[in-house]
Design an enzyme around this catalytic site. Structure first.
Site, PDB file in Angstrom:
ATOM      1  N   GLU A 114       0.875  -1.165   0.000  1.00 27.65           N
ATOM      2  CA  GLU A 114       0.000   0.000   0.000  1.00 27.65           C
ATOM      3  C   GLU A 114       0.910   1.213   0.000  1.00 27.65           C
ATOM      4  OE1 GLU A 114      -2.348   2.674   2.875  1.00 27.65           O
ATOM      5  OE2 GLU A 114      -3.508   0.809   2.744  1.00 27.65           O
ATOM      6  N   CYS A 172      -2.824   8.197   4.701  1.00 26.97           N
ATOM      7  CA  CYS A 172      -2.694   7.610   3.364  1.00 26.97           C
ATOM      8  C   CYS A 172      -3.847   8.016   2.454  1.00 26.97           C
ATOM      9  CB  CYS A 172      -2.630   6.089   3.462  1.00 26.97           C
ATOM     10  SG  CYS A 172      -1.197   5.465   4.359  1.00 26.97           S
TER      11      CYS A 172
END
Length: 458
Positions: free
Chosen positions: A234, A268
């Site tokens: 990720e 994020c």
């Protein structure tokens, strides 16, 4: 198993609020990394043979111990990366919940039987992949680590864990809590910067799971390609927020501020670029500037001065290329890594502050003439992590989630969602499930078994 490393270098972390030294950690040498992987490899068969219920019980005990240490660990996290203590405590609570979730799911995770010949048994069995290298970020160091470590451990893998060099003491404390509930060498810790991460990614491991920057993710993928290890990534994102022409601009500004400024933009799935319909643009920007003022006294600092320089460089470059600073955009005087909530208008898609991940409290605004234009421009990105659409039109909402090539689409809320949601990031944002029950599948390999009885008469 805790032993002194062979490296001589030391990492030093400075308090982002005032620049004072707060922690230090050894820089693991390649030999240290190799030793940790070797120990994990030796411990893995025994851990794989441990009953799933016992592995789950160990994870529950670890969750209880982490919950008991939350106040102390929140103080460490605050000192290292600047997250306000209440927010750090909430983040640790999310980590506790994640460990408990995987403790329950791990006992139910298994294969399935197949409809084959009645005289035989055919099944698909799930087995642990082996040794997992977990390389985790600084912006949410406990919750993210608990997800990767919990899912990997409960499925029978052993783990070598490298926390970010910006939060080594937080990672050290978490590892101490977890290892106290596990057999020797089932979980090992190595600390260090990118050199230690590179050595770990290239080591004799079966999975490399990384949450962090796109640049680091690409290096990890290249290293794993040489060893054959599976890669879970990720990485960065440049998440778009689309503000349609039929929404309340004040409410939309509140959503935009939450998405852009929470945790000082160091999330994020933070809002990194805003496409606003011209019909509401002026009122939206005025309201967003007002919201930025309310956030100014709530934000912690950025993680360190080096990161602040990167954030400010993007803002400065945007202004040089024609953007206008509506608020913020200046480096405060004094110690620490503080940076104000910043709103930029007159932005274009080719500016780094729009095209790249800023990871700071910056909201660059692009005005568009219609929803279709916003959707088209939002989709033009090398990233594919998440996006948000604020609209009163069901047809626009449907078009958005079907069109946007990202892992997560949120309609009328920048954050939120049911527990267990798992998505595939795309393009530069990574690959593989990072959350939810599906993460257990990522850490296991499926074996097909066909079993017949021996012939009669032997």
């Amino acid at each position: 198993m805790w032993t002194a490393g062979s490296g001589t270098d030391t990492l030093t972390v400075f308090d982002p609020t005032n620049g004072a030294e707060v922690s230090s950690a050894p820089q693991a040498s390649p030999e240290d990394v190799a030793a940790a992987v070797k120990a994990a490899r030796a411990a893995q068969p025994g851990w794989a043979r441990t009953a799933p219920a016992e592995r789950a019980a160990a994870l529950r005990s670890a969750a209880d111990a982490l919950e008991a240490a939350a106040d102390r660990l929140a103080g460490v996290m605050h000192a290292e990366m600047g997250k306000p203590v209440d927010g750090a405590r909430d983040s640790i609570g999310a980590g506790v919940a994640t460990l408990r979730q995987y403790a329950e799911l791990g006992q139910l995770h298994g294969g399935r039987t197949l409809a084959g010949d009645p005289g035989a048994i055919d099944l698909m069995a799930c087995e642990p992949r082996g040794v997992v290298a977990a390389i985790t970020p600084w912006n949410d160091p406990v919750a993210v680590s608990c997800g990767l470590l919990g899912a990997a451990l409960v499925t029978g893998n052993t783990v070598v864990y490298k926390p970010s060099e910006r939060t080594p003491a937080t990672g050290w404390e978490l590892a101490r809590i977890l290892t106290a509930q596990l057999p020797d060498a089932v979980l090992s810790l190595v600390t260090g910067d990118g050199r230690a991460g590179a050595a770990l990614a290239a080591a004799d491991v079966d999975v490399v799971a990384h949450v962090g920057s796109t640049a680091a993710g690409r290096s990890i993928a290249a290293a794993a390609a040489a060893t054959g290890a599976k890669v879970l990534l990720e990485n960065g994102g440049s998440d778009a927020l689309i503000v349609d022409g039929d929404v309340d601009p004040v409410w939309a500004a509140q959503q935009a501020a939450l998405g852009a400024f929470a945790n000082s933009g160091q999330i994020c799935v933070a809002v990194e670029r805003v496409y606003v319909h011209r019909a509401v643009a002026e009122r939206f920007v005025d309201a967003l500037v007002a919201e930025a003022g309310t956030w100014a006294g709530q934000l912690g600092p950025l993680v360190d001065v080096r990161h602040r320089e990167q954030v400010h460089a993007q803002v400065t470059a945007a202004v040089r290329d024609g953007a206008e600073v509506r608020c913020g955009g200046q480096v405060p005087a004094g110690p620490g890594a503080w940076y104000p909530p910043t709103v930029l208008t007159g932005c274009t898609d080719d500016m780094a502050v729009v095209a790249e991940e800023t990871f700071g409290p910056v909201a660059p605004v692009v005005v568009v003439d219609g929803f279709d234009e916003a959707l088209d421009r939002a989709a033009r990105s090398r990233y594919g992590l998440a996006a948000t659409v604020l609209t009163g039109s069901m047809s626009h909402a449907q078009a958005a989630w079907r069109t946007l090539g990202v892992g997560t689409v949120k309609v009328n809320a920048v954050f939120g969602g049911a527990p267990g949601g798992a998505a595939h990031p795309r393009r530069g944002s990574g690959q593989g499930f990072g959350y939810g029950p599906e993460l257990l599948d990522e850490f296991t390999a499926t074996k097909v078994v066909h079993l017949e009885a021996p012939p009669t008469g032997w």
